[in-house]
Design a protein around this motif. Structure first.
Motif, PDB file in Angstrom:
ATOM      1  N   GLN A  83       0.817  -1.200   0.000  1.00 52.41           N
ATOM      2  CA  GLN A  83       0.000   0.000   0.000  1.00 52.41           C
ATOM      3  C   GLN A  83       0.857   1.258   0.000  1.00 52.41           C
ATOM      4  N   THR A  84       1.931   1.209   0.812  1.00 50.74           N
ATOM      5  CA  THR A  84       2.840   2.357   0.846  1.00 50.74           C
ATOM      6  C   THR A  84       3.458   2.599  -0.521  1.00 50.74           C
ATOM      7  N   SER A  85       3.866   1.512  -1.160  1.00 48.19           N
ATOM      8  CA  SER A  85       4.460   1.626  -2.494  1.00 48.19           C
ATOM      9  C   SER A  85       3.450   2.166  -3.494  1.00 48.19           C
ATOM     10  N   GLN A  86       2.211   1.681  -3.411  1.00 47.60           N
ATOM     11  CA  GLN A  86       1.180   2.168  -4.323  1.00 47.60           C
ATOM     12  C   GLN A  86       0.873   3.642  -4.082  1.00 47.60           C
ATOM     13  N   ASP A  87       0.794   4.011  -2.802  1.00 45.96           N
ATOM     14  CA  ASP A  87       0.529   5.411  -2.480  1.00 45.96           C
ATOM     15  C   ASP A  87       1.644   6.301  -3.023  1.00 45.96           C
ATOM     16  N   ARG A  88       2.897   5.845  -2.852  1.00 42.94           N
ATOM     17  CA  ARG A  88       4.028   6.630  -3.337  1.00 42.94           C
ATOM     18  C   ARG A  88       4.022   6.719  -4.863  1.00 42.94           C
ATOM     19  N   ALA A  89       3.744   5.596  -5.504  1.00 40.91           N
ATOM     20  CA  ALA A  89       3.702   5.583  -6.966  1.00 40.91           C
ATOM     21  C   ALA A  89       2.573   6.468  -7.479  1.00 40.91           C
ATOM     22  N   GLN A  90       1.420   6.411  -6.815  1.00 47.98           N
ATOM     23  CA  GLN A  90       0.294   7.241  -7.233  1.00 47.98           C
ATOM     24  C   GLN A  90       0.607   8.717  -7.036  1.00 47.98           C
ATOM     25  N   TYR A  91       1.275   9.027  -5.916  1.00 44.91           N
ATOM     26  CA  TYR A  91       1.648  10.420  -5.662  1.00 44.91           C
ATOM     27  C   TYR A  91       2.598  10.929  -6.736  1.00 44.91           C
ATOM     28  N   LEU A  92       3.615  10.099  -7.051  1.00 44.00           N
ATOM     29  CA  LEU A  92       4.589  10.513  -8.062  1.00 44.00           C
ATOM     30  C   LEU A  92       3.945  10.621  -9.439  1.00 44.00           C
ATOM     31  N   ALA A  93       2.920   9.805  -9.687  1.00 43.30           N
ATOM     32  CA  ALA A  93       2.266   9.832 -10.995  1.00 43.30           C
ATOM     33  C   ALA A  93       1.454  11.104 -11.197  1.00 43.30           C
ATOM     34  N   PHE A  94       1.026  11.751 -10.116  1.00 43.48           N
ATOM     35  CA  PHE A  94       0.147  12.907 -10.242  1.00 43.48           C
ATOM     36  C   PHE A  94       0.708  14.175  -9.608  1.00 43.48           C
ATOM     37  N   HIS A  95       1.970  14.150  -9.193  1.00 47.55           N
ATOM     38  CA  HIS A  95       2.566  15.343  -8.588  1.00 47.55           C
ATOM     39  C   HIS A  95       3.955  15.585  -9.168  1.00 47.55           C
ATOM     40  N   ASP A  96       4.319  16.857  -9.197  1.00 51.39           N
ATOM     41  CA  ASP A  96       5.639  17.265  -9.676  1.00 51.39           C
ATOM     42  C   ASP A  96       6.670  16.995  -8.587  1.00 51.39           C
ATOM     43  N   THR A  97       7.732  16.287  -8.932  1.00 51.13           N
ATOM     44  CA  THR A  97       8.730  15.904  -7.927  1.00 51.13           C
ATOM     45  C   THR A  97       9.525  17.101  -7.409  1.00 51.13           C
TER      46      THR A  97
END
Length: 737
Positions: A294-308
């Protein structure tokens, strides 16, 4: 031996207790798993329904955009009213089927009588319209009512789009219906209100349409269900404007919860066989694995929709929020404003301080934008130094302007970069939604156009989108792109040379280099047109450098005494222009005395220190400075004295009237005497008759240019002239005298 029977019930009791606890724990786990699976599948199903509904709306909007491409057109109005059946068939019916896949097209006159009909690419008798008329008539009447209403528009928006759309059932098959009036695209064609012909377009919701929706949202097994077929949970109804169900769109439901359970089934079975201890171990491992997943998915989803770099929403999330915002705004009549912003001196910061400083500038800009807008609004980074801001519940244009002013004021404050203060500033383009029909891509495009206008008008400001910006910018951008391509040697841009003759009409004193562009589609484009676009789009420096290099390279290998090259005011405002000219002269080996640069009077009127310094450096290096089109602007003797011009060119507008107008003759004579008094050369351009030539020579003008003597020539044609093709070394001193 007696302890055996006593211990057996205890053992059984302990065993039963452990088994009961294990069974209870297992039942809890299984029950929770079933509940979680059902919830995950339910949430996924609702999301899929939203995607399908959005896809259908996008398809309806696509039909309207496709239809609008032919209904807002002067030719459509004139040809339909003229009854030009071949033209109608080619452009308004069969073409819509062939190119866009519209299944049925009807053209109705002002009395709603059919004048043309097409079904599936075949033109039929207009009478077939009667088969579909009962289903189409309500939407047609709706559009007629809209046309009859007084036009409504606000200061910030263009005229409202006239379109009526609905879902209908034709022959038992659901279809998208869109009706638009045929209206002119310009003022060249007019038509009386109420006389509009209607363009009725029908696209059946068939496998191809459903496939486009399914492909857009990655849904499998999408298909159309009739009213007689059983409908499962993975289906959405096709409703017309009256709420009547015409059919259903179904698909193969994604079940992430059930899929997860199936993957975990073997592990659970092993846990049951091994025992309570192994089960507890596996459950703990499962919990840790699930948490990590879940943590990995949350991080991946965040990176997919936010500017690093900034943590702001990126383009993907911005696009989704903008579409959702416009969707909700269409229900509550609230307006949405889109601000498109970029920094004015970002490239300069990158080049001067390095990319790390540029990244820090972007981070600080993002922080200031977040601080300035409301929490309910959205600010996103679209890339580089570009940001977009979605403002909700905007009352009017002034509200959006207030926000833009605050943003500009905030970004005008100095930034702290690399232990130094940097002033940047920004430009903002603003576009406001105009109603429930507002398209997200169109709103973003309008904001981008407004941003371009803001930068063109001076930067550090905001600009509201106006309707007339659209077509003009598209044309300019097309010319800009083609001009960039042409400057790489792939687009037909070249130089022509018009000789300047001595008074005898045979001796060539020099030549003026003229930029010519033979466009592969539009033919020869007027130089004034594409040079103006080059100045506006920041290409004039590149174009001017190319022309200067080409002219110097050509003349260096010929007997031509000198060449004159026109220079834009924007080039003279560049502090490095004199160094650029010196570099080109060194590269081509051309003596500075063989180069003349032609400028206009407006440059001298600016009284700019940079221009004055550049002109002084050019003359100091031996390059001649020529004042072109003399007499047409605000001529000033003080400017001529201050800048020490080498030559004056009398504009062709005076020369043309020499043998017709005594006043023009007096003006030309005065200009020549002025040049002689200032001890500078004088050239008359636009000499077209022998009478003009005789008068000019008699007045003391000994440099002549015009079609009487020679038109602009290709380089080979110029070198073939007798004055340049004879042997021997040229006498430059005599030629310049």
């Amino acid at each position: 031996m007696n302890e055996g029977p006593n211990s057996s019930p205890l053992t059984r009791q302990v065993t039963l207790t452990v088994l009961a606890l294990a069974a209870f724990a297992l039942a809890m786990v299984v029950g929770f798993g079933i509940y979680a699976t059902a919830q995950a599948d339910h949430v996924s199903l609702e999301r899929q329904k939203i995607l399908i509904a959005n896809g259908l709306k996008d398809q309806i909007a696509a039909v309207q955009r496709e239809q609008e491409s032919v209904t807002v057109w002067d030719d459509s109005v004139t040809n339909v009213k003229a009854g030009n059946e071949p033209w109608i068939e080619e452009n308004l019916s069969v073409w819509m089927y062939t190119y866009y896949g519209h299944n049925r097209i009807y053209i109705l006159d002002a009395a709603n009588h059919p004048v043309h009909a097409m079904r599936d690419g075949k033109v039929l008798a207009p009478a077939v319209y009667g088969e579909d008329e009962p289903e189409l008539q309500p939407t047609i009447q709706k559009l007629r009512a809209m046309i009859a209403e007084p036009p409504k528009q606000e200061a910030s928006a263009g005229p409202a789009k006239l379109v009526a759309a609905d879902l209908v059932s034709l022959g038992g098959k659901p279809a998208i219906l869109s009706v638009m009036p045929l209206v002119p695209s310009s003022d060249r064609v007019t038509q009386e209100p109420g006389s509009e012909y209607l363009h009725v377009s029908v696209e059946f919701i068939n496998d191809a349409v459903i496939a486009r929706i399914a492909d857009q949202y990655l849904l499998d097994g999408a298909h159309l269900l009739s009213l007689s077929q059983p409908v499962g949970s993975a289906a959405v109804p096709l409703l017309d404007s009256r709420g009547i169900i015409l059919g259903y769109l179904g698909w193969d439901q994604e079940r992430p919860g059930l899929t997860l359970v199936r993957k975990m089934g073997p592990a659970l079975l092993i846990a049951l066989l091994v025992g309570v201890g192994v089960l507890a171990f596996l459950l703990r491992r499962l919990r840790r694995a699930s948490l990590a997943l879940q943590t990995s998915q949350d991080r991946a989803q965040y990176l997919a929709f936010h500017d690093t770099l900034t943590g702001l929403p990126n383009r993907a999330l911005f696009d989704d929020r903008l579409r959702r915002t416009l969707l909700f705004a269409s229900h509550d009549a609230a307006r949405v404003a889109l601000l498109y912003l970029d920094l004015d001196r970002f490239k300069h910061v990158n080049d001067t301080f390095g990319h790390p400083a540029g990244d820090e500038l972007v981070r600080q800009t993002a922080a200031r934008l977040r601080q300035t807008i409301r929490e309910i609004d959205t600010v996103a980074r679209l890339g580089g130094d570009e940001f977009a801001i979605i403002l909700l519940d905007v009352r009017d244009v002034r509200s959006a302007e207030d926000v833009a002013e605050r943003l500009l004021q905030k970004l005008c404050e100095p930034f702290k970069l690399v232990d130094d203060q940097v002033f940047v500033g920004a430009s903002i383009g603003i576009a406001l939604s105009s109603g429930p029909e507002t398209d997200a891509d169109d709103l973003l495009r309008k904001a981008d156009i407004a941003l371009y206008e803001a930068k063109k008008n001076g930067r550090g400001r905001y600009q509201i989108f106006a309707g007339d910006m659209d077509d003009l910018l598209l044309r300019k951008r097309k010319v800009e792109a083609e001009l960039r391509k042409a400057l790489t040697g792939a687009g037909g841009i070249k130089l022509a040379y018009q000789p300047v003759f001595a008074a005898d009409g045979r001796t060539i004193l020099g030549a003026e280099a003229l930029v010519r562009w033979g466009h592969e589609v539009h033919g020869a484009l007027p130089a004034a047109q594409f040079i103006a676009i080059a100045e506006e789009r920041g290409l004039i420096g590149e174009l001017g450098k190319w022309a200067l290099l080409e002219a110097c390279r050509f003349v260096a290998g010929t007997k031509l005494p000198w060449v004159a090259v026109n220079v834009s005011p924007m080039q003279l405002r560049d502090v490095g222009f004199a160094e650029q000219v010196a570099s080109i002269l060194a590269e081509t080996g051309l003596d500075p005395s063989r180069l003349q640069l032609e400028i206009t009077e407006n440059v001298l009127l600016e009284n700019n220190d940079t221009v004055r310094s550049v002109l002084a450096d050019l003359r100091g290096s031996g390059v001649g400075v020529v004042l072109d089109d003399f007499g047409t602007g605000y001529s000033s003797l003080s400017h001529l004295r201050r800048h020490a011009i080498d030559k004056l060119k009398i504009d062709r507008s005076f020369i043309r009237l020499l043998d017709e107008d005594d006043k023009a003759t007096a003006i030309v004579k005065a200009l020549i005497e002025l040049a002689l008094a200032l001890n500078v050369d004088v050239t008359a351009e636009g000499v077209e008759t022998d009478a003009q030539k005789t008068l000019l020579v008699g007045m003391g003008c000994h440099q002549l240019q015009g079609f009487l003597l020679s038109p602009p020539l290709e380089p080979g044609q110029l070198l073939a002239l007798p004055a340049l093709s004879s042997g021997g070394a040229p006498d430059w001193t005599a030629a310049r005298a």
